[in-house]
Motif scaffolding. Structure first.
Motif, mmCIF file in Angstrom:
data_model
loop_
_atom_site.group_PDB
_atom_site.id
_atom_site.type_symbol
_atom_site.label_atom_id
_atom_site.label_comp_id
_atom_site.label_asym_id
_atom_site.label_seq_id
_atom_site.Cartn_x
_atom_site.Cartn_y
_atom_site.Cartn_z
ATOM 1 N N GLU A 70 0.814 -1.215 0.000
ATOM 2 C CA GLU A 70 0.000 0.000 0.000
ATOM 3 C C GLU A 70 0.850 1.269 0.000
ATOM 4 O O GLU A 70 0.365 2.340 -0.365
ATOM 5 C CB GLU A 70 -0.922 0.007 1.223
ATOM 6 N N PRO A 79 -3.615 -6.986 -1.404
ATOM 7 C CA PRO A 79 -3.728 -6.134 -0.220
ATOM 8 C C PRO A 79 -3.106 -6.772 1.020
ATOM 9 O O PRO A 79 -3.277 -7.959 1.289
ATOM 10 C CB PRO A 79 -5.241 -5.968 -0.044
ATOM 11 N N GLY A 80 -2.352 -5.956 1.757
ATOM 12 C CA GLY A 80 -1.740 -6.411 2.991
ATOM 13 C C GLY A 80 -0.423 -7.140 2.821
ATOM 14 O O GLY A 80 0.192 -7.528 3.815
ATOM 15 N N ILE A 318 -12.678 -3.058 0.815
ATOM 16 C CA ILE A 318 -11.408 -3.061 1.536
ATOM 17 C C ILE A 318 -11.353 -1.801 2.392
ATOM 18 O O ILE A 318 -11.439 -0.689 1.876
ATOM 19 C CB ILE A 318 -10.195 -3.109 0.592
ATOM 20 N N ARG A 320 -9.192 0.568 4.940
ATOM 21 C CA ARG A 320 -7.783 0.857 5.221
ATOM 22 C C ARG A 320 -7.658 1.998 6.217
ATOM 23 O O ARG A 320 -8.520 2.870 6.306
ATOM 24 C CB ARG A 320 -7.033 1.254 3.933
ATOM 25 N N ILE A 325 -4.471 -2.749 6.438
ATOM 26 C CA ILE A 325 -5.739 -3.308 5.971
ATOM 27 C C ILE A 325 -6.552 -3.688 7.203
ATOM 28 O O ILE A 325 -6.162 -4.587 7.962
ATOM 29 C CB ILE A 325 -5.519 -4.539 5.072
ATOM 30 N N ASN A 328 -10.847 -6.912 4.599
ATOM 31 C CA ASN A 328 -10.836 -7.238 3.167
ATOM 32 C C ASN A 328 -12.001 -8.181 2.898
ATOM 33 O O ASN A 328 -11.950 -9.363 3.243
ATOM 34 C CB ASN A 328 -9.510 -7.881 2.774
#
Length: 350
Positions: A70, A79-80, A318, A320, A325, A328
């Motif tokens: 990110e 993601p993550g 998602i 944030r 994160i 999700n």
């Protein structure tokens, strides 16, 4: 300043060039397409003509760090996950606000004390595995001008199942994009302005970036765009609207990140970017028709613009906070409520 004599030994013959009469050569690594005479360097200062042979950076890093993906920023890619990031030295631009100037401007600015650290592709990928990174990233200087080395690392990384990415100014050529395409999954472009006069202040030409972005999308890189919003430089509603409309013309599914400037390097006269300014810019992107617009690097201050929402039913997909994160909810790359497919690199096979 990085010692040029040392850097000249950490080179090998490049691949992105054409030999010309009288030992001249034409480099295709970036949009400058430098004509380099014997004994001279390209604009980037790291690609040079040695008796009719193009020598390019090889076998070292100038920066090495483990980052959340990110932070790159990629919001639609694994993601993550963690990205093992490396940079070399040099750049084809000279942005006065560069936050990575100690590497990118190491050959122009005597205040830089960055040195080259020798490393092999295998050693670098071993580090990525040691730190449980899923992604490797060429960043911290302009990756296009060191593409031969980037490809060498990415070949090793790909063979071992890692995802690969470029964080770039987008000053490309068809030749360099064809060269890296088999080895690069994700590509982030800094769209710094939509005014040619501004780009020329930074050492570039707007048209080169506006040619590269559609080509990246057409060639199938997963593409995200970032604009650093600098008060008094590129923050007028008219210029932001022009950027957003251009991106929509390429694809409304391209994520656009608008991020906050803070005083750095040589640009200390402009104000830091406010959260309100980021929200206004993000709203311009949405109004223009972009489906995924994010306001970054002011965690908790930009409302919903840190999150990803389904463009069809507006479900939160998602959540944030900064680079974290919090949730999700994607299911196989789709909205779990209405099943709309969300464009991105969610871990599918290449």
């Amino acid at each position: 300043m990085a010692e040029s004599a040392t850097l000249e030994t950490l080179t090998r013959e490049g691949e992105l060039y054409e030999k010309l009469p009288d030992r001249k050569l034409r480099c295709y690594a970036c949009g400058h397409r430098c004509l380099i005479l014997p004994g001279k360097q390209g604009i980037c200062r790291v690609r040079f003509n040695e008796n009719g042979i193009l020598r390019v950076p090889w076998g070292y890093v100038g920066a090495l760090q483990l980052d959340p993906v990110e932070k790159k920023p990629f919001f639609h890619a694994l993601p993550g996950s963690l990205a093992m990031s490396f940079g070399m030295l040099g750049c084809d631009f000279h942005c006065g606000y560069c936050q990575n100037w100690v590497t990118s401007q190491a050959l122009r600015d005597p205040r830089s004390t960055t040195h080259a650290q020798e490393i092999s592709p295998k050693q670098f990928v071993d580090l990525a595995f040691e730190h449980r990174a899923q992604i490797v990233t060429s960043t911290y200087n302009e990756p296009l001008i060191t593409s031969e080395w980037g490809v060498a690392i990415f070949k090793e990384a790909r063979a071992r199942g890692l995802v690969t990415s470029y964080v770039s100014n987008g000053n490309g050529t068809p030749e360099v994009l064809q060269y890296i395409r088999p080895y690069v999954d994700l590509y982030k472009v800094d769209l710094k302005s939509f005014r040619d006069a501004h780009y020329r202040q930074l050492g570039g030409v707007l048209d080169r970036i506006l040619e590269t972005i559609p080509l990246l999308f057409k060639m199938g890189f997963w593409l995200e765009i970032v604009t650093l919003i600098i008060p008094g430089f590129n923050d007028s509603p008219e210029e932001l609207q022009d950027m957003a409309r251009f991106l929509v013309s390429v694809s409304p599914d391209i994520p656009w990140h608008v991020t906050a400037f803070h005083k750095d390097y040589k640009m200390t006269d402009a104000d830091n970017t406010s959260a309100r300014k980021l929200i206004d810019a993000a709203e311009i992107g949405l109004k223009a028709g972009l489906r995924y617009v994010y306001a970054g690097n002011l965690p908790g201050r930009v409302g919903t613009f840190e999150n990803t929402y389904c463009p069809s039913c507006r479900s939160l997909l998602i959540e944030r906070y900064g680079y974290q994160i919090l949730a999700n909810n994607l299911k196989d790359g789709s909205c779990p409520k209405c099943h709309t497919k969300i464009p991105g690199f969610w871990g599918q096979s290449r």
